[in-house]
Design an enzyme around this catalytic site. Structure first.
Site, PDB file in Angstrom:
ATOM      1  N   ASP A 179      -7.818   8.347   0.384  1.00  0.00           N
ATOM      2  CA  ASP A 179      -8.317   7.090   1.237  1.00  0.00           C
ATOM      3  C   ASP A 179      -7.934   7.417   2.832  1.00  0.00           C
ATOM      4  OD1 ASP A 179      -9.582   6.143  -0.917  1.00  0.00           O
ATOM      5  OD2 ASP A 179      -8.061   4.236  -1.042  1.00  0.00           O
ATOM      6  N   SER A 208     -10.147  -0.595   0.905  1.00  0.00           N
ATOM      7  CA  SER A 208     -11.167  -1.876   1.111  1.00  0.00           C
ATOM      8  C   SER A 208     -10.666  -2.954   0.421  1.00  0.00           C
ATOM      9  CB  SER A 208     -12.237  -1.299   0.447  1.00  0.00           C
ATOM     10  OG  SER A 208     -12.798  -0.049   1.257  1.00  0.00           O
ATOM     11  N   GLY A 233     -13.736  -1.739  -6.798  1.00  0.00           N
ATOM     12  CA  GLY A 233     -14.878  -1.151  -6.406  1.00  0.00           C
ATOM     13  C   GLY A 233     -15.027  -0.360  -5.141  1.00  0.00           C
ATOM     14  N   GLY A 234     -14.024   0.110  -4.683  1.00  0.00           N
ATOM     15  CA  GLY A 234     -13.894   0.937  -3.655  1.00  0.00           C
ATOM     16  C   GLY A 234     -14.497   0.211  -2.438  1.00  0.00           C
ATOM     17  N   THR A 260      -3.983  -0.701  -7.285  1.00  0.00           N
ATOM     18  CA  THR A 260      -4.729   0.352  -7.779  1.00  0.00           C
ATOM     19  C   THR A 260      -4.036   1.721  -7.613  1.00  0.00           C
ATOM     20  OG1 THR A 260      -6.933   1.376  -6.742  1.00  0.00           O
ATOM     21  CG2 THR A 260      -5.455   0.963  -5.353  1.00  0.00           C
ATOM     22  N   THR A 288      -9.970   0.306  -9.489  1.00  0.00           N
ATOM     23  CA  THR A 288      -9.006  -0.686  -9.003  1.00  0.00           C
ATOM     24  C   THR A 288      -9.080  -1.780  -9.880  1.00  0.00           C
ATOM     25  OG1 THR A 288      -9.259   0.188  -6.694  1.00  0.00           O
ATOM     26  CG2 THR A 288      -8.603  -1.875  -6.760  1.00  0.00           C
ATOM     27  N   ARG A 297       0.976  -1.079  -0.136  1.00  0.00           N
ATOM     28  CA  ARG A 297      -0.204  -0.052  -0.023  1.00  0.00           C
ATOM     29  C   ARG A 297       0.938   1.211  -0.014  1.00  0.00           C
ATOM     30  NH1 ARG A 297      -5.235   1.698  -1.254  1.00  0.00           N
ATOM     31  NH2 ARG A 297      -6.148   2.753   0.481  1.00  0.00           N
TER      32      ARG A 297
END
Ligand code: GLY
Length: 574
Positions: free
Chosen positions: A426, A456, A476-477, A402, A384, A108
């Site tokens: 985010d 997510s 899709g968040g 993403t 994403t 991340r």
């Protein structure tokens, strides 16, 4: 313009063509490429673009393992699927080894060293969506290349250069633009005009590419060649790092060469759970995905979901109530575990699920109370990408990565040819900010130096009795978590075939706003009226998620299922 027809995007012709064009040596297994459910006995890759799935499958066929193939697929998607595939973003990789053990790689993005919780306020001290989501300050320190390099070092088996080279070739020599990619890029014509390097990369002489045209990305090819030759240093040091830092300085961003040099991917323990005898292996914080998924499954385990019938009002009601509770907990507790104590063990325990299950009424909706938490879930993009890989030895890899928004920040690093994420969006907007749109200002997910923003993304692996059952995930968040949940329920409770488990319509609820969104066709109007009468406000949406999955079918055959919601999704196997 290239007037060639575009056969690889016609599902039934794909397999035939691929077979005919591959011309392998007699003893070399043929790779089949299909934009439809595909069975294969050897290895399988399912991703968002044909060339990327093929790149991964070729690595498998050459003897690479699933981690190697996942890396090759990920680099190829950075070229062919620029809306979300990336080297300028970040993500997560869940790995299940043939002996049943598992691990996860966290790559991340991180906040730069200068970050602070109030960095998204304008000069008047007001929250600015523009700064938070659409500026150089919205860019997080990218993690993808470090994640792939670390995964390769620890678990790969093939030579690194051979995993990056297919992407170098796709960028250098070009690849055929699909109808969907052409439409996606054409739709950004005006938006990209404000980003000259991006405009130059994705438009030819100022004109959109047509389906079948060849898209060449020379600067990206050079960057990928540096990554091929120097490994992570090809991105986090030297020319690439300098070009990125220079762009930050030009645009008022805060990422420096020091931020890049300091970035490290992290190997973590997966979030593990069980659901009616199946093992769930999923992503740990800083993703909320695995924790919320296991929490919801634990809640549902106490109900006879199978007896309710798929997509019935009772099924939808119980899904929504489980989602409402898990998303409240997500907003309250989930964040980067290196900065906060995240109570994963409690949230994923059967005891906690029993407590919250007892608050669900059989046929009446609860109400989401924003005062339940001191924060705001915020806005999340649905762009994403997820891909799944299984090799011939049964090693399974589930990757979701993403740029955050479609094409991320829209900022291409000049001379380096890759898009930068806008993942700082985010983080929570600012301390205490709460809106009825669902913004949240909870402490744990505020921007701080080198913190990772909450995600997510829910790359997940399902197993049973020591055998692999499925590799699952989606873009899709926040809907990602619910998409994965419903695929698992479809398999376990309703015994659906792999294709049906993925194709069946889905719904989404995220605590706030307090309304469920159903995919068009999720249920009949009569059933929707029953659900509404229980007290659930509902709306309808065109599409939820793109879950490119692999299942183990009868006799151990691999069943690759590109989600039919995506016309470019492709399975490649041998
Ligand atoms: N940016 C989407 C996610 O991390 O969930």
């Amino acid at each position: 313009m290239n007037p060639r027809p575009f056969p690889q995007f016609v599902p039934l012709l794909v397999a035939l063509l691929a077979t005919a064009c591959t011309a392998p040596a007699a003893e070399t297994p043929e790779i089949t490429v299909a934009q439809a459910t595909l069975e294969s006995g050897g290895g399988m890759v399912v991703s968002a673009y044909p060339h990327a799935s093929r790149a991964g499958a070729e690595v498998l066929r050459a003897g690479g393992n699933a981690v190697d193939a996942a890396i090759a697929t990920g680099f190829a998607l950075a070229v062919t699927h620029p809306v979300a595939g990336n080297i300028g973003g970040g993500g997560f990789m869940v790995i299940r080894f043939p002996d049943g053990s598992s691990t996860v790689m966290d790559f991340r993005e991180k906040a730069p060293l200068r970050a602070h919780p109030e960095m998204f306020l304008d000069e008047d001290g007001e929250y600015s969506f523009q700064i938070h989501h659409r500026s150089h300050l919205a860019v997080g320190v990218p993690g993808t290349v470090a994640g792939f390099a670390q995964a390769h070092e620890k678990y790969g088996s093939a030579a690194w250069a051979g995993l990056v080279e297919p992407a170098v070739a796709l960028a250098r020599d070009g690849f055929e633009v699909s109808e969907r990619l052409a439409g996606s890029l054409a739709g950004r014509l005006e938006a990209f005009r404000g980003y000259p390097a991006t405009f130059a990369q994705f438009f030819r002489d100022g004109e959109p590419y047509a389906p079948g045209d060849t898209l060449v990305q020379a600067d990206l090819a050079s960057t990928l060649a540096r990554i091929r030759d120097q490994g992570r240093d090809g991105f986090y040091a030297g020319e690439t790092a300098r070009l990125l830092a220079e762009e930050m300085e030009r645009g008022g961003g805060w990422i420096t060469e020091e931020d890049l040099a300091r970035y490290q991917a992290v190997e973590r323990e997966p979030v593990r759970g069980t659901y009616r005898g199946y093992d769930i292996i999923s992503m740990a914080p800083p993703s909320s995905g695995g924790t919320a998924l296991v929490e919801m499954l634990n809640v549902l385990e106490g109900f006879d979901v199978a007896a309710m019938g798929a997509n019935s009002p009772a099924h939808a009601h119980h899904l929504i109530e489980a989602m409402r509770r898990a998303f409240r907990d997500r907003a309250t507790h989930l964040a980067d575990p290196d900065f906060s104590d995240v109570p994963v063990a409690r949230l994923t325990s059967k005891e906690y699920a029993a407590e919250i299950r007892a608050t669900i009424q059989a046929d009446a909706a609860s109400v989401s109370d924003p005062d339940d938490v001191a924060g705001d879930p915020g806005w999340e993009s649905s762009e994403t990408t997820h891909y799944s890989v299984v090799d011939g030895d049964g090693m399974a890899v589930s990757v979701t990565y993403t740029l955050e928004g479609g094409y991320g920040s829209y900022i291409t690093v000049p001379g380096a040819g890759f898009l930068l994420n806008n993942e700082m969006g985010d983080f929570n907007a600012r301390p205490g900010l709460t809106t009825d749109r669902g913004l949240i200002g909870t402490e744990p997910n505020l921007a701080r130096p080198e913190q990772r923003m909450l995600s997510s993304m829910t790359p997940t692996i399902l197993a049973r009795g020591g055998e692999l059952v499925a590799v699952v995930g989606s873009p899709g968040g926040r809907t990602i978590i619910n998409t994965v949940l419903q695929i698992v329920v479809n398999v376990v409770d309703f015994g659906m075939s792999p294709a049906d488990a993925v194709a069946t319509k889905r719904l989404h609820h995220q605590w706030l706003p307090d309304a469920a969104r159903l995919e068009d066709g999720y249920m009949s109007e009569e059933d929707a009226a029953v659900l509404t009468a229980m007290g659930h406000p509902i709306s309808w949406s065109g599409r939820q998620g793109i879950a490119h999955c692999i299942f183990t079918g009868e006799g151990g055959v691999l069943v690759g299922v590109p989600d039919p919601r995506d016309s470019d999704g492709t399975a490649a196997g041998y």
